[in-house]
Motif scaffolding. Structure first.
Motif, short mmCIF file in Angstrom:
data_model
loop_
_atom_site.label_atom_id
_atom_site.label_comp_id
_atom_site.label_asym_id
_atom_site.label_seq_id
_atom_site.Cartn_x
_atom_site.Cartn_y
_atom_site.Cartn_z
N GLU A 8 3.60 7.76 1.34
CA GLU A 8 2.53 7.41 2.27
C GLU A 8 2.59 5.92 2.55
O GLU A 8 2.71 5.12 1.61
N VAL A 9 2.49 5.55 3.81
CA VAL A 9 2.48 4.14 4.21
C VAL A 9 1.26 3.90 5.09
O VAL A 9 1.12 4.55 6.13
N PRO A 10 0.37 2.99 4.68
CA PRO A 10 -0.76 2.67 5.55
C PRO A 10 -0.26 1.89 6.77
O PRO A 10 0.67 1.08 6.65
N ILE A 11 -0.86 2.16 7.93
CA ILE A 11 -0.40 1.46 9.13
C ILE A 11 -1.49 0.58 9.70
O ILE A 11 -2.67 0.78 9.44
N ALA B 241 8.64 1.47 9.68
CA ALA B 241 7.48 1.67 8.80
C ALA B 241 6.87 0.32 8.41
O ALA B 241 5.64 0.17 8.39
N SER B 242 7.72 -0.66 8.11
CA SER B 242 7.23 -1.99 7.75
C SER B 242 6.48 -2.62 8.91
O SER B 242 5.39 -3.19 8.73
N ALA B 243 7.02 -2.48 10.11
CA ALA B 243 6.36 -3.06 11.28
C ALA B 243 5.05 -2.35 11.58
O ALA B 243 4.05 -2.99 11.96
N MET B 244 5.01 -1.04 11.40
CA MET B 244 3.77 -0.30 11.62
C MET B 244 2.72 -0.69 10.58
O MET B 244 1.53 -0.80 10.89
N ASN B 245 3.15 -0.92 9.36
CA ASN B 245 2.25 -1.35 8.29
C ASN B 245 1.58 -2.67 8.65
O ASN B 245 0.40 -2.88 8.38
N LEU B 246 2.35 -3.54 9.29
CA LEU B 246 1.82 -4.85 9.67
C LEU B 246 1.12 -4.85 11.03
O LEU B 246 0.60 -5.87 11.45
N GLY B 247 1.14 -3.70 11.71
CA GLY B 247 0.50 -3.62 13.02
C GLY B 247 1.35 -4.17 14.15
O GLY B 247 0.86 -4.38 15.25
N VAL B 248 2.64 -4.42 13.89
CA VAL B 248 3.54 -4.97 14.90
C VAL B 248 3.98 -3.88 15.88
O VAL B 248 4.16 -4.12 17.05
N VAL B 249 4.17 -2.67 15.39
CA VAL B 249 4.60 -1.54 16.22
C VAL B 249 3.47 -0.52 16.23
O VAL B 249 2.92 -0.19 15.18
N LYS B 250 3.15 -0.03 17.38
CA LYS B 250 2.06 0.93 17.52
C LYS B 250 2.60 2.32 17.86
O LYS B 250 3.69 2.47 18.36
N PHE B 251 1.78 3.33 17.63
CA PHE B 251 2.12 4.69 18.03
C PHE B 251 2.09 4.82 19.54
O PHE B 251 1.26 4.20 20.21
N GLU C 63 7.31 -12.84 11.39
CA GLU C 63 6.09 -13.55 11.78
C GLU C 63 4.86 -12.90 11.16
O GLU C 63 3.98 -13.58 10.64
N ALA C 64 4.79 -11.57 11.21
CA ALA C 64 3.64 -10.87 10.65
C ALA C 64 3.58 -11.03 9.14
O ALA C 64 2.50 -11.17 8.56
N GLN C 65 4.75 -11.05 8.48
CA GLN C 65 4.77 -11.20 7.03
C GLN C 65 4.29 -12.58 6.60
O GLN C 65 3.73 -12.73 5.52
N LYS C 66 4.46 -13.58 7.44
CA LYS C 66 3.97 -14.92 7.12
C LYS C 66 2.45 -14.93 7.07
O LYS C 66 1.85 -15.63 6.26
N THR C 67 1.82 -14.16 7.96
CA THR C 67 0.36 -14.13 7.99
C THR C 67 -0.21 -13.08 7.05
O THR C 67 -1.40 -13.09 6.77
N GLY D 105 0.78 -1.23 0.00
CA GLY D 105 0.00 0.00 0.00
C GLY D 105 0.81 1.28 0.00
O GLY D 105 0.25 2.37 -0.12
N ALA D 106 2.13 1.19 0.16
CA ALA D 106 2.96 2.40 0.17
C ALA D 106 3.00 3.02 -1.22
O ALA D 106 3.03 2.30 -2.22
N SER D 107 3.01 4.35 -1.28
CA SER D 107 3.06 5.03 -2.58
C SER D 107 3.65 6.42 -2.43
O SER D 107 3.59 7.03 -1.36
N TRP D 108 4.24 6.90 -3.51
CA TRP D 108 4.74 8.27 -3.54
C TRP D 108 3.55 9.22 -3.51
O TRP D 108 2.53 8.96 -4.13
N VAL D 109 3.68 10.32 -2.81
CA VAL D 109 2.63 11.33 -2.75
C VAL D 109 2.77 12.24 -3.97
O VAL D 109 3.87 12.67 -4.31
#
Length: 199
Positions: free
Chosen positions: A101-104, A140-150, A186-190, A83-87
């Motif tokens: 932009e990276v969806p989280i 950013a990758s971890a946030m995209n997968l929901g592994v890291v939160k704000f 682990e998140a990328q596997k799912t 889902g990441a894309s140049w603005v």
């Protein structure tokens, strides 16, 4: 980049991307020992190459170097994070303000996203080698997968302001990098990602 950077239009940016794809990325491995495969590991190699060829404080980053390395970081984000894309660029802007932009948390772009500035990250890394290139990608990758939160507040030196959201996020550091990488795998596997479907 100490002097005023030229303003970049969308057309000029598109030309920069095409030139990078056809001319820069194929020779990047030769220049810096960086396999231009748009992997997280290649960003670590890019950091090492910059450290080797341009030690901290050696000289200011030129527009050409910021353009080359920032384009590679941005394309790595866009090509490998779902889902990441140049603005889209409206009018002309400083290259340091061009964003990805990276969806989280697995949300769509309209729901929740962060804005990252790859060219600005290169400039920041140039001046402060603790402001890592790879760490931006991993977080950013971890946030995209929901592994890291704000985080709602600054809770120590490993917390940094992320993108234009105003929130803080715990950045991966040397101490927690291995744990972070394990969680990402682990998140990328799912949540498998097929780059061909992303284009």
């Amino acid at each position: 980049m100490t002097q005023q950077a030229p303003l970049i239009t969308q057309t000029e940016f598109n030309e920069m991307k095409t030139s990078a794809d056809t001319k820069l990325f194929p020779v990047m491995g030769v220049l810096l020992g960086v396999p231009a495969d748009f992997s997280a590991e290649s960003l670590s190699a890019l950091e090492a190459g910059i450290n080797r060829m341009y030690p901290a404080g050696a000289k200011s980053a030129s527009f050409a170097l910021v353009s080359a390395f920032g384009m590679y970081l941005g394309e790595t984000l866009v090509r490998t994070i779902p889902g990441a894309s140049w603005v889209k660029i409206e009018g002309g802007i400083d290259i340091r303000d061009i964003s990805v932009e990276v969806p989280i948390n697995g949300k769509s772009m309209n729901e929740q996203k962060i804005m990252l500035k790859p060219f600005s990250r290169i400039v920041n890394f140039w001046h402060d080698r603790t402001d890592g290139i790879r760490v931006l990608y991993d977080t950013a990758s971890a946030m995209n997968l929901g592994v890291v939160k704000f985080g709602e507040k600054y809770e120590g030196p490993e917390w940094k302001r992320m993108g234009n959201t105003g929130g803080y996020v715990r950045m991966f550091s040397a101490e927690n990098m291995e744990e972070g990488k394990r969680k990402i795998r682990e998140a990328q596997k799912t949540h498998p990602f097929n780059p061909e479907e992303h284009e």
